[in-house]
Scaffold this motif. Structure first.
Motif, PDB file in Angstrom:
ATOM      1  N   ALA A 178       0.836  -1.192   0.000  1.00 61.27           N
ATOM      2  CA  ALA A 178       0.000   0.000   0.000  1.00 61.27           C
ATOM      3  C   ALA A 178       0.876   1.248   0.000  1.00 61.27           C
ATOM      4  N   LEU A 179       1.948   1.225   0.802  1.00 55.92           N
ATOM      5  CA  LEU A 179       2.801   2.409   0.896  1.00 55.92           C
ATOM      6  C   LEU A 179       3.450   2.723  -0.457  1.00 55.92           C
ATOM      7  N   ARG A 199       8.658  -9.252  -6.003  1.00 50.65           N
ATOM      8  CA  ARG A 199       9.340 -10.552  -5.977  1.00 50.65           C
ATOM      9  C   ARG A 199       8.779 -11.528  -7.008  1.00 50.65           C
ATOM     10  N   LYS A 202       2.643 -11.035  -9.414  1.00 50.11           N
ATOM     11  CA  LYS A 202       1.231 -10.804  -9.075  1.00 50.11           C
ATOM     12  C   LYS A 202       0.802  -9.329  -9.020  1.00 50.11           C
ATOM     13  N   HIS A 203       1.756  -8.404  -8.905  1.00 48.58           N
ATOM     14  CA  HIS A 203       1.356  -6.988  -8.819  1.00 48.58           C
ATOM     15  C   HIS A 203       1.515  -6.237 -10.148  1.00 48.58           C
ATOM     16  N   LEU A 291       7.515   6.684  11.594  1.00 54.31           N
ATOM     17  CA  LEU A 291       6.481   7.726  11.496  1.00 54.31           C
ATOM     18  C   LEU A 291       6.240   8.455  12.816  1.00 54.31           C
ATOM     19  N   LYS A 347      -4.775  -5.824   1.027  1.00 51.14           N
ATOM     20  CA  LYS A 347      -4.954  -5.628   2.476  1.00 51.14           C
ATOM     21  C   LYS A 347      -6.111  -6.445   3.015  1.00 51.14           C
TER      22      LYS A 347
HETATM   23  N1  LIG Z   1       8.744   3.046   9.521  1.00 48.91           N
HETATM   24  C1  LIG Z   1       7.495   3.511   9.478  1.00 48.91           C
HETATM   25  O1  LIG Z   1       7.131   4.475  10.151  1.00 48.91           O
HETATM   26  C2  LIG Z   1       6.516   2.852   8.566  1.00 48.91           C
HETATM   27  C3  LIG Z   1       5.287   3.463   8.281  1.00 48.91           C
HETATM   28  C4  LIG Z   1       4.409   2.823   7.402  1.00 48.91           C
HETATM   29  C5  LIG Z   1       4.762   1.593   6.844  1.00 48.91           C
HETATM   30  N2  LIG Z   1       5.958   1.041   7.192  1.00 48.91           N
HETATM   31  C6  LIG Z   1       6.399  -0.240   6.623  1.00 48.91           C
HETATM   32  O2  LIG Z   1       6.175  -0.210   5.232  1.00 48.91           O
HETATM   33  C7  LIG Z   1       6.051  -1.536   4.780  1.00 48.91           C
HETATM   34  C8  LIG Z   1       4.853  -1.630   3.853  1.00 48.91           C
HETATM   35  O3  LIG Z   1       3.655  -1.444   4.624  1.00 48.91           O
HETATM   36  P1  LIG Z   1       2.249  -1.630   3.904  1.00 48.91           P
HETATM   37  O4  LIG Z   1       1.201  -1.471   4.939  1.00 48.91           O
HETATM   38  O5  LIG Z   1       2.222  -0.766   2.712  1.00 48.91           O
HETATM   39  O6  LIG Z   1       2.357  -3.150   3.469  1.00 48.91           O
HETATM   40  P2  LIG Z   1       1.293  -4.078   2.738  1.00 48.91           P
HETATM   41  O7  LIG Z   1       0.365  -3.297   1.905  1.00 48.91           O
HETATM   42  O8  LIG Z   1       0.716  -4.991   3.776  1.00 48.91           O
HETATM   43  O9  LIG Z   1       2.220  -4.924   1.767  1.00 48.91           O
HETATM   44  C9  LIG Z   1       3.338  -5.622   2.228  1.00 48.91           C
HETATM   45  C10 LIG Z   1       4.196  -5.920   1.005  1.00 48.91           C
HETATM   46  O10 LIG Z   1       5.430  -6.416   1.441  1.00 48.91           O
HETATM   47  C11 LIG Z   1       5.824  -7.508   0.654  1.00 48.91           C
HETATM   48  N3  LIG Z   1       6.587  -8.450   1.472  1.00 48.91           N
HETATM   49  C12 LIG Z   1       6.245  -8.947   2.684  1.00 48.91           C
HETATM   50  N4  LIG Z   1       7.217  -9.761   3.136  1.00 48.91           N
HETATM   51  C13 LIG Z   1       8.177  -9.767   2.175  1.00 48.91           C
HETATM   52  C14 LIG Z   1       9.428 -10.422   2.057  1.00 48.91           C
HETATM   53  N5  LIG Z   1       9.893 -11.227   3.000  1.00 48.91           N
HETATM   54  N6  LIG Z   1      10.140 -10.205   0.931  1.00 48.91           N
HETATM   55  C15 LIG Z   1       9.680  -9.392  -0.047  1.00 48.91           C
HETATM   56  N7  LIG Z   1       8.493  -8.739   0.021  1.00 48.91           N
HETATM   57  C16 LIG Z   1       7.767  -8.934   1.123  1.00 48.91           C
HETATM   58  C17 LIG Z   1       4.539  -8.118   0.156  1.00 48.91           C
HETATM   59  O11 LIG Z   1       4.863  -8.653  -1.086  1.00 48.91           O
HETATM   60  P3  LIG Z   1       3.933  -9.737  -1.837  1.00 48.91           P
HETATM   61  O12 LIG Z   1       2.750  -8.945  -2.283  1.00 48.91           O
HETATM   62  O13 LIG Z   1       4.816 -10.195  -2.912  1.00 48.91           O
HETATM   63  O14 LIG Z   1       3.565 -10.778  -0.823  1.00 48.91           O
HETATM   64  C18 LIG Z   1       3.582  -6.926   0.063  1.00 48.91           C
HETATM   65  O15 LIG Z   1       3.577  -6.366  -1.212  1.00 48.91           O
HETATM   66  C19 LIG Z   1       5.961  -2.411   6.041  1.00 48.91           C
HETATM   67  O16 LIG Z   1       7.237  -2.929   6.318  1.00 48.91           O
HETATM   68  C20 LIG Z   1       5.589  -1.417   7.125  1.00 48.91           C
HETATM   69  O17 LIG Z   1       5.985  -1.826   8.414  1.00 48.91           O
HETATM   70  C21 LIG Z   1       6.832   1.639   8.026  1.00 48.91           C
END
Ligand SMILES: NC(=O)c1ccc[n+]([C@@H]2O[C@H](COP(=O)([O-])OP(=O)(O)OC[C@H]3O[C@@H](n4cnc5c(N)ncnc54)[C@H](OP(=O)(O)O)[C@@H]3O)[C@@H](O)[C@H]2O)c1
Length: 355
Positions: A178-179, A199, A202-203, A291, A347
């Motif tokens: 989503a991010l 990877r 699918k996307h 964040l 999601k």
């Molecule tokens: N630091 C901060 O403040 C902050 C703030 C917001 C978000 N984030 C981080 O941003 C990231 C994305 O968040 P989101 O909510 O947008 O995620 P999301 O929509 O739930 O999507 C997660 C994505 O990560 C991929 N993924 C998961 N495990 C993986 C792995 N081992 N190797 C490669 N790809 C992998 C998935 O790929 P597939 O579709 O191929 O399964 C999926 O596309 C997360 O790590 C979250 O913690 C951090």
């Protein structure tokens, strides 16, 4: 009213219970929100597994302290279970405490970023009115539930941390997330190009529909070869990585002179190993982003400006997040298992209540 409560860190969700409790009464300056929907984000899993807590134990400002704090000023402690889960969502303001701002929100649909100990996975949440953000009418309730954590992080990282310039390349991993889709929306708005790492296949379609011109499939192509091909051998000035592990080091290897990578997640592992000279020779930079701590460094005026910008982007469909499944709050254990990653894209959304 129902609340999803965590009673101890766990990998398998067996310490999570659905409990009945009393409906909160909003205090002065607070609003009471009846929740409609909430997504399950990776950060919710961090609060369940205790990942944040383990990371905070290593921070210098927590040395010797029994309570662990997110910030060096020690104003924001990590809660100790039991606590109510749920980082963000959307709901309707049904009651308000005294204050002009709170009263002005009565009856409005608002997005909330709350998080433990008082998370949003409950029927009613009382929060500071300043944290309840009215959402544009054109978003559905389900879309509106996902408008803070990821879009706001994307805006901060692209505009504040990396300061991406128009006409340049930004390399991002987990491009199906989503991010990452918010970053693609920002690239259209700001005039830069994204190179999107996935990877598998699918996307591809969804990313192409969003206007992503460069997609690198790691199951088909070597990352550095692909980036060299797309950038005519120059590399990229900016990179964003929530994966960690070997991929982070490879992404650093794609940076041009003075390039900058922001690390903001640990989806594949808690650390990465870097050859020092890969950082030295291109005079590259790696910055962390979190964040909560980023917001804490902003003045109220800066936050207001950023939220205004975010609202403008939300009106133009920031992110187009794919929803994989909507599940009732009672199915929390199954929903958490499904949202753990891998498998299908999109999601998992919790349906908490109706309008
Ligand atoms: N630091 C901060 O403040 C902050 C703030 C917001 C978000 N984030 C981080 O941003 C990231 C994305 O968040 P989101 O909510 O947008 O995620 P999301 O929509 O739930 O999507 C997660 C994505 O990560 C991929 N993924 C998961 N495990 C993986 C792995 N081992 N190797 C490669 N790809 C992998 C998935 O790929 P597939 O579709 O191929 O399964 C999926 O596309 C997360 O790590 C979250 O913690 C951090």
């Amino acid at each position: 009213m129902r609340a999803i409560r965590l009673h101890g860190f766990s990998q398998e969700f067996d310490t999570i219970q659905i409990e009945e409790g009393r409906r909160p009464v909003p205090k002065k300056g607070e609003v009471l929100v009846r929740m409609l929907y909430s997504p399950i984000n990776p950060s919710d899993h961090n609060y369940i597994r205790g990942d944040y807590r383990r990371a905070l134990e290593r921070l210098i400002w927590n040395r010797g302290s029994e309570t662990l704090y997110f910030d060096p000023e020690r104003t924001n402690p990590h809660p100790t279970p039991p606590y109510t889960l749920g980082g963000e969502g959307v709901g309707i303001v049904v009651e308000t405490g005294s204050s002009l701002l709170a009263r002005r929100l009565k009856g409005k649909r608002v997005a909330l970023a709350a998080g433990p100990p008082i998370g949003v996975w409950q029927d009613y949440v009382a929060v500071d009115a300043k944290r309840a953000i009215p959402v544009p009418d054109q978003l559905s309730d389900q879309e509106a539930a996902m408008t803070i954590i990821n879009p706001l992080s994307a805006v901060f990282m692209v505009r504040d941390v990396l300061r991406v310039k128009p006409g340049t390349f930004l390399l991002q991993s987990a491009a199906g997330s989503a991010l990452a889709k918010s970053v693609i929306a920002l690239s259209r708005e700001m005039g830069f190009e994204t190179i999107n790492i996935v990877r598998d296949g699918k996307h591809i379609e969804a990313l192409a529909e969003l206007g992503a011109r460069h997609i690198v499939r790691l199951d088909q192509e070597d990352l550095r070869d692909a980036v060299a091909r797309i950038t005519h051998g120059r590399g990229v000035p900016y990179a964003m990585d929530p994966i960690g592990g070997e991929l982070s080091a490879e992404m650093v290897g794609c940076l041009t002179l003075g390039g900058h990578l922001v690390a903001f997640g640990t989806l594949s592992g808690p650390s990465f190993e870097l050859t020092t000279r890969d950082l030295m020779m291109p005079e590259a930079r790696i910055t962390g982003f979190f964040l909560g701590n980023h917001i804490a460094q902003k003045s109220p005026a800066q936050m207001l400006l950023t939220l205004r910008y975010l609202r403008k982007l939300l009106g133009g469909a920031l992110g187009d997040v794919v929803i994989r499944e909507v599940m009732p709050l009672e199915s929390i254990h199954e929903a958490l298992k499904l949202s753990r990653g891998g498998g299908e894209a999109g999601k998992i959304l919790l349906h908490i209540g109706d309008r």
